[in-house]
Design an enzyme around this catalytic site. Structure first.
Site, PDB file in Angstrom:
ATOM      1  N   TYR A   1      51.518  33.051  42.442  1.00  0.00           N
ATOM      2  CA  TYR A   1      50.243  32.960  43.110  1.00  0.00           C
ATOM      3  C   TYR A   1      49.926  31.731  43.912  1.00  0.00           C
ATOM      4  O   TYR A   1      49.081  31.185  44.431  1.00  0.00           O
ATOM      5  CB  TYR A   1      49.120  32.709  41.856  1.00  0.00           C
ATOM      6  CG  TYR A   1      48.998  34.157  41.242  1.00  0.00           C
ATOM      7  CD1 TYR A   1      49.689  35.188  41.452  1.00  0.00           C
ATOM      8  CD2 TYR A   1      48.227  33.996  39.978  1.00  0.00           C
ATOM      9  CE1 TYR A   1      49.586  36.337  40.519  1.00  0.00           C
ATOM     10  CE2 TYR A   1      48.111  35.284  39.139  1.00  0.00           C
ATOM     11  CZ  TYR A   1      48.864  36.381  39.564  1.00  0.00           C
ATOM     12  OH  TYR A   1      48.682  37.453  38.877  1.00  0.00           O
TER      13      TYR A   1
ATOM     14  N   HIS B   1      56.980  38.405  35.082  1.00  0.00           N
ATOM     15  CA  HIS B   1      55.957  38.885  35.929  1.00  0.00           C
ATOM     16  C   HIS B   1      56.274  40.440  36.463  1.00  0.00           C
ATOM     17  O   HIS B   1      55.377  41.264  36.344  1.00  0.00           O
ATOM     18  CB  HIS B   1      55.866  38.197  37.487  1.00  0.00           C
ATOM     19  CG  HIS B   1      54.550  38.247  38.040  1.00  0.00           C
ATOM     20  ND1 HIS B   1      54.054  37.369  38.825  1.00  0.00           N
ATOM     21  CD2 HIS B   1      53.479  39.232  37.897  1.00  0.00           C
ATOM     22  CE1 HIS B   1      52.821  37.775  39.242  1.00  0.00           C
ATOM     23  NE2 HIS B   1      52.582  38.846  38.865  1.00  0.00           N
TER      24      HIS B   1
HETATM   25  N1  NAP Z   1      50.434  40.710  36.345  1.00  0.00           N
HETATM   26  C1  NAP Z   1      50.210  41.077  37.498  1.00  0.00           C
HETATM   27  O1  NAP Z   1      50.993  41.790  38.181  1.00  0.00           O
HETATM   28  C2  NAP Z   1      49.113  41.008  38.127  1.00  0.00           C
HETATM   29  C3  NAP Z   1      48.285  41.780  39.214  1.00  0.00           C
HETATM   30  C4  NAP Z   1      46.966  41.532  39.855  1.00  0.00           C
HETATM   31  C5  NAP Z   1      46.178  40.707  38.720  1.00  0.00           C
HETATM   32  N2  NAP Z   1      46.683  39.796  38.018  1.00  0.00           N
HETATM   33  C6  NAP Z   1      45.629  39.173  37.240  1.00  0.00           C
HETATM   34  O2  NAP Z   1      44.649  39.616  37.045  1.00  0.00           O
HETATM   35  C7  NAP Z   1      43.206  39.231  37.472  1.00  0.00           C
HETATM   36  C8  NAP Z   1      42.280  40.171  37.733  1.00  0.00           C
HETATM   37  O3  NAP Z   1      42.881  41.122  38.662  1.00  0.00           O
HETATM   38  P1  NAP Z   1      42.267  41.342  40.297  1.00  0.00           P
HETATM   39  O4  NAP Z   1      41.545  39.933  40.557  1.00  0.00           O
HETATM   40  O5  NAP Z   1      43.578  41.697  40.981  1.00  0.00           O
HETATM   41  O6  NAP Z   1      41.534  42.516  40.247  1.00  0.00           O
HETATM   42  P2  NAP Z   1      40.044  42.827  39.586  1.00  0.00           P
HETATM   43  O7  NAP Z   1      39.638  41.930  38.509  1.00  0.00           O
HETATM   44  O8  NAP Z   1      39.912  44.413  39.307  1.00  0.00           O
HETATM   45  O9  NAP Z   1      39.094  42.767  40.923  1.00  0.00           O
HETATM   46  C9  NAP Z   1      38.864  41.608  41.330  1.00  0.00           C
HETATM   47  C10 NAP Z   1      37.696  41.623  42.506  1.00  0.00           C
HETATM   48  O10 NAP Z   1      36.434  42.389  41.974  1.00  0.00           O
HETATM   49  C11 NAP Z   1      35.234  41.755  42.037  1.00  0.00           C
HETATM   50  N3  NAP Z   1      34.501  41.843  40.959  1.00  0.00           N
HETATM   51  C12 NAP Z   1      34.698  40.867  39.862  1.00  0.00           C
HETATM   52  N4  NAP Z   1      33.968  41.058  38.895  1.00  0.00           N
HETATM   53  C13 NAP Z   1      33.038  41.825  39.614  1.00  0.00           C
HETATM   54  C14 NAP Z   1      31.662  42.087  38.878  1.00  0.00           C
HETATM   55  N5  NAP Z   1      30.963  41.800  37.601  1.00  0.00           N
HETATM   56  N6  NAP Z   1      30.988  42.953  39.774  1.00  0.00           N
HETATM   57  C15 NAP Z   1      31.316  43.223  41.189  1.00  0.00           C
HETATM   58  N7  NAP Z   1      32.579  42.773  41.545  1.00  0.00           N
HETATM   59  C16 NAP Z   1      33.269  42.061  40.951  1.00  0.00           C
HETATM   60  C17 NAP Z   1      35.501  40.492  42.717  1.00  0.00           C
HETATM   61  O11 NAP Z   1      34.814  39.976  43.772  1.00  0.00           O
HETATM   62  P3  NAP Z   1      33.600  38.672  43.719  1.00  0.00           P
HETATM   63  O12 NAP Z   1      34.709  37.507  43.881  1.00  0.00           O
HETATM   64  O13 NAP Z   1      32.947  38.917  45.005  1.00  0.00           O
HETATM   65  O14 NAP Z   1      33.233  38.956  42.404  1.00  0.00           O
HETATM   66  C18 NAP Z   1      37.027  40.307  43.148  1.00  0.00           C
HETATM   67  O15 NAP Z   1      37.215  40.671  44.697  1.00  0.00           O
HETATM   68  C19 NAP Z   1      43.912  38.365  38.712  1.00  0.00           C
HETATM   69  O16 NAP Z   1      43.130  37.389  39.253  1.00  0.00           O
HETATM   70  C20 NAP Z   1      45.399  37.760  38.149  1.00  0.00           C
HETATM   71  O17 NAP Z   1      45.032  36.805  37.462  1.00  0.00           O
HETATM   72  C21 NAP Z   1      47.908  40.333  37.609  1.00  0.00           C
END
Ligand code: NAP
Length: 272
Positions: free
Chosen positions: A44, A102
């Site tokens: 990241y 990862h």
């Molecule tokens: N291990 C891996 O390979 C891997 C891969 C991907 C992600 N991750 C981890 O998991 C975390 C979360 O996953 P992600 O960010 O990819 O996907 P996510 O949580 O499914 O989606 C994040 C998006 O959803 C929106 N959002 C979040 N809460 C919301 C709500 N209550 N209402 C409306 N929209 C909402 C956010 O926009 P707003 O900012 O506008 O609220 C953001 O753009 C990452 O930050 C990372 O730390 C790990």
């Protein structure tokens, strides 16, 4: 639920793809909300930013749960340990709470990366170790290779994707799953059922999705840049979905929607 993830640790704040001021503001709102578990990764490029916020946030280190992940570019014998030491320096800590691989080693020979992961725990660079994006077959292999607990396999998990094979592997191996992309980066909001169910509980669509994941037995990782969403994603512990609503949501898992696939990440394994 894995004991490691009790209380605030079952709602982790994700930091991808945040950096700089946006990251600081989001993490500050998260800490004020009550989040104490934070998820980052070498890939990241924000470990130093995360470390700076956590070092200055006024929460005791012992109350925080910091997860980071070793990137696929750092899984050789020469690069693994120096990369973890760099992560610790950036995160301003002597030891992370959870260190993950990862991705499974491209090509599928995961033994060396697992042995290096275990060595990092032996050297006390990590309190606990785990996996991310590992298939059921890799979970079983990891269980054979690593001595001692493997606390988690962090995987894409939301109501638009059936992960029953991983859940079965988790039950078999004792490696708990945790969720990322819990709201499928917004894709879930195209389905009116979540808001419909939410109306009955006084909760938003996102809160219904997150509660479903928690009731499936997984800790959740969520990321938002908006204080309102950050708070809403944390405020999911005061209601319980009925078995009828759980089943209505479960029916959507046949959709087969994946956020992270080979188009986004070239070295994804053949997922289950
Ligand atoms: N291990 C891996 O390979 C891997 C891969 C991907 C992600 N991750 C981890 O998991 C975390 C979360 O996953 P992600 O960010 O990819 O996907 P996510 O949580 O499914 O989606 C994040 C998006 O959803 C929106 N959002 C979040 N809460 C919301 C709500 N209550 N209402 C409306 N929209 C909402 C956010 O926009 P707003 O900012 O506008 O609220 C953001 O753009 C990452 O930050 C990372 O730390 C790990």
């Amino acid at each position: 639920m894995n004991i490691l993830f009790r209380n605030t640790h079952e709602r982790s704040f994700g930091t991808f793809p945040l950096k700089g001021d946006v990251l600081r503001d989001a993490m500050t709102a998260a800490i004020e909300t009550g989040y104490r578990a934070f998820d980052t990764a070498q890939m990241y490029g924000n470990e130093a930013d995360v470390g700076a916020v956590l070092a200055g946030c006024g929460v005791a280190r012992g109350d925080l749960c910091i997860t980071t992940k070793v990137g696929v570019n750092n899984i050789t014998a020469a690069t693994f340990m120096p990369s973890v030491e760099r992560s610790l320096a950036d995160l301003k800590t002597d030891q992370v709470d959870i260190l993950l691989l990862h991705w499974p080693t491209p090509g599928g020979d995961i033994r060396q990366s697992l042995e290096l992961l275990q060595a990092a725990r032996d050297k006390r660079l990590a309190r606990h170790i785990g996996l991310s994006n590992h298939t059921a077959a890799f979970m079983r292999q990891a269980r054979q290779i690593i001595e001692g607990p493997i606390v988690v396999n962090q995987v894409e998990f939301h109501p638009l994707l059936n992960q029953d094979r991983l859940l079965a592997a988790a039950a078999e191996t004792g490696i708990a799953l945790s969720s990322y992309c819990s709201v499928a980066r917004g894709e879930v909001f195209k389905y009116p059922v979540f808001a419909e169910i939410g109306a009955g509980y006084g909760k938003t669509a996102a809160q219904i999705v997150l509660r479903w994941i928690l009731q499936k037995g997984l800790p959740i990782t969520t990321m938002s840049t908006r204080a309102q969403n950050i708070r809403a994603n944390f405020d999911v512990m005061d209601f319980t979905l009925s078995s009828i609503d759980m089943a209505r949501i479960e029916a959507l898992t046949t959709t087969g929607f994946r956020v992270v696939d080979a188009a986004k990440v070239p070295y994804v394994p053949d997922f289950d």
